[in-house]
Design an enzyme around this catalytic site. Sequence first.
Site, mmCIF file in Angstrom:
data_model
loop_
_atom_site.group_PDB
_atom_site.id
_atom_site.type_symbol
_atom_site.label_atom_id
_atom_site.label_comp_id
_atom_site.label_asym_id
_atom_site.label_seq_id
_atom_site.Cartn_x
_atom_site.Cartn_y
_atom_site.Cartn_z
ATOM 1 N N GLY A 48 4.376 16.361 -4.669
ATOM 2 C CA GLY A 48 5.590 15.603 -5.023
ATOM 3 C C GLY A 48 5.989 14.540 -4.025
ATOM 4 O O GLY A 48 6.955 13.801 -4.259
ATOM 5 N N ARG A 56 -0.295 16.129 -3.894
ATOM 6 C CA ARG A 56 -0.043 16.978 -5.048
ATOM 7 C C ARG A 56 1.120 17.934 -4.795
ATOM 8 O O ARG A 56 1.157 19.049 -5.303
ATOM 9 C CB ARG A 56 -1.312 17.759 -5.427
ATOM 10 N N GLY A 92 4.267 11.909 -3.127
ATOM 11 C CA GLY A 92 3.923 10.576 -3.626
ATOM 12 C C GLY A 92 5.028 10.020 -4.502
ATOM 13 O O GLY A 92 5.439 8.861 -4.358
ATOM 14 N N LYS A 93 5.514 10.862 -5.390
ATOM 15 C CA LYS A 93 6.596 10.426 -6.260
ATOM 16 C C LYS A 93 7.852 10.129 -5.457
ATOM 17 O O LYS A 93 8.612 9.219 -5.768
ATOM 18 C CB LYS A 93 6.872 11.518 -7.296
ATOM 19 N N CYS A 104 0.867 -1.184 0.000
ATOM 20 C CA CYS A 104 0.000 0.000 0.000
ATOM 21 C C CYS A 104 0.894 1.221 0.000
ATOM 22 O O CYS A 104 1.982 1.207 0.572
ATOM 23 C CB CYS A 104 -0.856 0.040 1.263
ATOM 24 N N ILE A 105 0.426 2.249 -0.617
ATOM 25 C CA ILE A 105 1.216 3.473 -0.622
ATOM 26 C C ILE A 105 0.252 4.638 -0.503
ATOM 27 O O ILE A 105 -0.822 4.641 -1.122
ATOM 28 C CB ILE A 105 2.108 3.550 -1.882
ATOM 29 N N LEU A 106 0.615 5.578 0.319
ATOM 30 C CA LEU A 106 -0.313 6.679 0.586
ATOM 31 C C LEU A 106 0.448 7.936 0.974
ATOM 32 O O LEU A 106 1.348 7.910 1.803
ATOM 33 C CB LEU A 106 -1.264 6.293 1.732
ATOM 34 N N THR A 107 0.070 9.013 0.341
ATOM 35 C CA THR A 107 0.451 10.330 0.848
ATOM 36 C C THR A 107 -0.779 10.884 1.537
ATOM 37 O O THR A 107 -1.878 10.886 0.962
ATOM 38 C CB THR A 107 0.853 11.272 -0.299
ATOM 39 N N GLU A 161 1.803 -3.515 -5.747
ATOM 40 C CA GLU A 161 0.739 -4.515 -5.693
ATOM 41 C C GLU A 161 -0.491 -3.981 -6.410
ATOM 42 O O GLU A 161 -0.772 -2.790 -6.410
ATOM 43 C CB GLU A 161 0.423 -4.829 -4.223
#
Lengths: 836, 461
Positions: B328, B326, B330-331, B317-320, B351
């Site tokens: 940067g 918005r 997340g990147k 899982c990945i979350l900002t 995943e």
Amino acid sequence: MSKLSFRARALDASKPLPVFRCEDLPDLHEYASINRAVPQMPTGMEKEEESEHHLQRAISAQQVYGEKRDNMVIPVPEAESNIAYYESIYPGEFKMPKQLIHIQPFSLDAEQPDYDLDSEDEVFVNKLKKKMDICPLQFEEMIDRLEKGSGQQPVSLQEAKLLLKEDDELIREVYEYWIKKRKTCRGPSLIPSVKQEKRDGSSTNDPYVAFRRRTEKMQTRKNRKNDEASYEKMLKLRRDLSRAVTILEMIKRREKSKRELLHLTLEIMEKRYNLGDYSGEIMCEVMAQRQPMKPTYAVPIIPITNSSQFKHQEVMDVKEFKVNKQDKADIVRPKRKYEKKPKVLPSSAAATPQQTSPAALPVFNAKDLNQYDFPSSDEEPLSQVLSGSSEAEEENDPDGPFAFRRKAGCQYYAPHLDQTGNWPWTSPKDGGLGDVRYRYCLTTLTVPQRCIGFARRRVGRGGRVFLDRAHSDYDSVFRHLDLEMLSSPQHSPVNQFANTSETNTSDRSFSKDLSQILVNIKSCRWRHFRPRTPSLHDSDSDELSSRKLYRSINRTGTAQPGTQTCSTSTQSKSSSGSTHFAFTAEQYQQHQQQLALMQKQQLAQIQQQQANSNSSTNTSQNLASNQQKSGFHLNIQGLERTLQGFVSKTLDSASAQFAASALMTSEQLMGFKMKDDVVLGIGVNGVLPASGLYKGLHLSSTTPTALVHTSPSAAGSALLQPSNITQTSSSHSALSHQVTAANSATTQVLFGNNIRLTVPSSVATVNSIAPMNARHIPRTLSAVPSSALKLATTANCQVSKVPSSSSVDSVPRENHESEKPALNNIADNTVAMEVT
Amino acid sequence: MAEVGEIIEGCRLPVLRRNQDNEDEWPLAEILSVKDINGRKLFYVHYIDFNKRLDEWVTHERLDLKKIQFPKKEAKTPTKNGLPGSRPGSPEREVKRKVEVVSPATPVLSETAPASVFPQNGSARRAVAAQPGRKRKSNCLGTDEDSQDSSDGIPSAPRMTGSLVSDRSHDDIVTRMKNIECIELGRHRLKPWYFSPYPQELTTLPVLYLCEFCLKYGRSLKCLQRHLTKCDLRHPPGNEIYRKGTISFFEIDGRKNKSYSQNLCLLAKCFLDHKTLYYDTDPFLFYVMTEYDCKGFHIVGYFSKEKESTEDYNVACILTLPPYQRRGYGKLLIEFSYELSKVEGKTGTPEKPLSDLGLLSYRSYWSQTILEILMGLKSESGERPQITINEISEITSIKKEDVISTLQYLNLINYYKGQYILTLSEDIVDGHERAMLKRLLRIDSKCLHFTPKDWSKRGKW
């Protein structure tokens, strides 16, 4: 267009792709239609979500503008970041550490209450504060403990008082408040927590249950349904294998304990020997003291004299030697009631192997074989130990195989009163076997000391021995004869026993004076049976002489044959070992005591000038010069050890007393059969030339070749104690000089013994002995020829571990110690086996 | 024109909604639930073809009752036919499934949702249960989906690998609706996007207070204040494995630090639709990105990662967190995840399924990363610069399939004169250069202090 007529090849990830700028390829658009050949990759999103309005808009915006436009982004619910009171509720500065933060495991578990006081609580606490002493943290701790102490049902006030340390008054206040608050609380607890799964599995679909424990379901690869089944099979296999490991581990432990028991019993026997506890009295005493403690294992209280049948002088020399050795090195005889019975001794005694009752030896062999059966040693050793106490006894004692032992699962019927049955002692006409062993023969009772004339014995239920007496005309003569016989040693003056040969001679001359009957008995024309009663010698054996006695037994036992062979008068040799000396045990023991006294004196001498005294006392020692003699000592020592090992082995294989050594043998047989063979062969080969050297050494002393085997052994046993006690170091130094000689001697004697002894026994015995020879050769010596050592190492790495210079007292022990690793090795092997 | 009282679950009608440009729109929406608070009816609406995260409770004033469509009994709903693929907007499917899957286990339902206490859930359930027509309809439906569903009718535990569910058979009307109104985290107030299984008694609170360092939840500001006197954490309770400037990454073992991992998951679930919290956190590592200020290390975002992935996943899982979106981060998180993969010497992929935002973020990262490489290629001795897909994959740790899909998405692969070539158009180059100018936050691999562990040797994680 011809360009479109072929299909594009599949994209090869390992093929270099040239990178062009579009402006360099003005004709690119002409090929554009072929691009369909490149398969579209899935986005990785759920199909239905992929088509969502905002996403599509954002994607198209990106494709159109190359980047997202603000109004084209995917809208999300708003978030504010202007909490005014943030500064006030989060405490002040936190300086960034220079180093990267590294957290210690479990350092986070501060003992802080999980419960956090709310405004309602604060009001209550403030109110309560006026009455008694309480702070918010204390309140939180109390609630925390109450909550954590409660399950579905809140704790009672009583329980709460146990849970909390505070004053009763405060507890009651807080408890009441808590109970009230808990009732109005919606959740299951005042400390909110994520719902746990229920054990019954009813919470599978409850969306509020989270963080379920992972069951032991494996993670198999996708789309492989049988993976799970295979995995379960593997699990089962693993479980089974680990169970096997456990079982073998336990077997290992059991065998270790058995060996331990063996050692302990041996030690006890040794101690008892040293104490002179031949009748078992001291032992009984000790046992009586220990009685309340309930020993887990009944230490056998066997009269030590049981196993040393010195009455049977006719038993072959080597065998007697063995018996002596056995007394020392051997023995585990768990006590059984019936063992206290007067030991039955067949008069003919089957002294020579040829006469041995054919039933006896096969039994041994069978046991030998049994012993190799590694895990079978549950019940076996006990019975083996019981029945096969020693070879000599075994041969003489027909009771062994017939001794009554209640077997589990066996039904025992009441005796038939109307018929006698086919008992061995019943005459053939009564339907019995009429076994020769049960013929009436002369019988002497120990208490009272008299000959009762003709009697026959038979074994009844529980191993009881019945003596059926028969009347004969010679009864009165028998009585007389017996008394004479018994009193005879007393007539011999103490100082007459100058040396062993003299004693023997005197005995012999005395016996020649006996009546014709006695002669008949001696020549085994008549059997003479005499049950042994051990307690007779109690008064005779005092503390001081006891130690010597042991030695004298050794010595006499071995010296006797030497003399015997020398004395040409004995018919025993020619008459193929039929019964010869009809010494009673009493006679013999007294004789022993004389010898012991003498030995004691000798020992004193020995300690001063050991070499001389040794050579003077022993007939067989007149062969050595000083240097030679130290070498000879060594020989003897090595011999001694070898013999001990050998004897124990032999007895072991014969009578199964040495469970541990049997194990070793079995290990050799099972695990190292091939290697053993090699070693044995080489051992024989390598040793034989050396044995010639040894022979030469002894032949120079003009000993008849026939004596070569016996006399050194006799000397060995006789010399063992003194030389070792006083001269251990010297013998060790001598070791290096006489390595080869000792080596050869060992083998020589062993093989001699072996040959002699195993004449009656089956091939199995030979087999079992042979590898043992191989084992003991290297062990006897500290500086073995390297090749031999190597071989030994390959055969059995444990051998090299044995300290060759261990102290004398532990000579018998040493055997065991060398067996220990061997046993371990077995265990290791087994473990390794099941691991693979 | 229907009465407000007639509005039931399953009705579709236009609902007033204000878009990003502050314009009023009337997108079609579906009523998912109705609740009554002090005599005022509230309707939980899902805007068809909008992501679930925009679902909300509305009053009847925002409903265009003139255009209401009552749930049809037999025919497929217009959404089904007219707007294929708008699954989230199709409560019919949800409801039907609920009936199919859950109603056999009615006792479980009534037990888990005491209607008196939680009116919104309870009413939803009751309404569903009281819809015989739905049930019949669902029985009549014979599409592929449905047959699939019925074959899997018995509720079973989901698979144990991964952190996301693509199979929504366990979906239920409860998880379809947001249950937390608002979360206060540090100086932020977050409006959750999705359901999260916080303790049920807390779902009625107007605001859920979280400690911004240990992420523990409390029912009131007072509780939070009290908690803060006892909680001395000023950073995530793990090892800091990266720090550059104010940006740090902390590694947290889901087995060793359960309470933090669980709290983090609960929070993350509020913003991740497909995330599952069905199983414990043991097989995961959590990489929490923080931004430091004088108060401490504030969580910005995180990604989780399986200790052992059977499918080359380097991110679960990945979350900002929304306040940082918005910008940067997340990147940056994605870049960090690939940096870890580079250290491990593996290629990785996130995943699946990706969310919409996830797809955009990853595509953007992949595009920039690959373009960076392609544009950096120098021609050697006058030859065309060339590169294989495998090489790109090795350099970037981006899984080969993702490289290909990115190249395709950017329309870089062309078949030209018998071979595949990569072509860089002017637009692409310009767009990339502009984007890279804006991308100021980068991971500096020199600041990473990370030694991968071989978890397979550690028995159970």
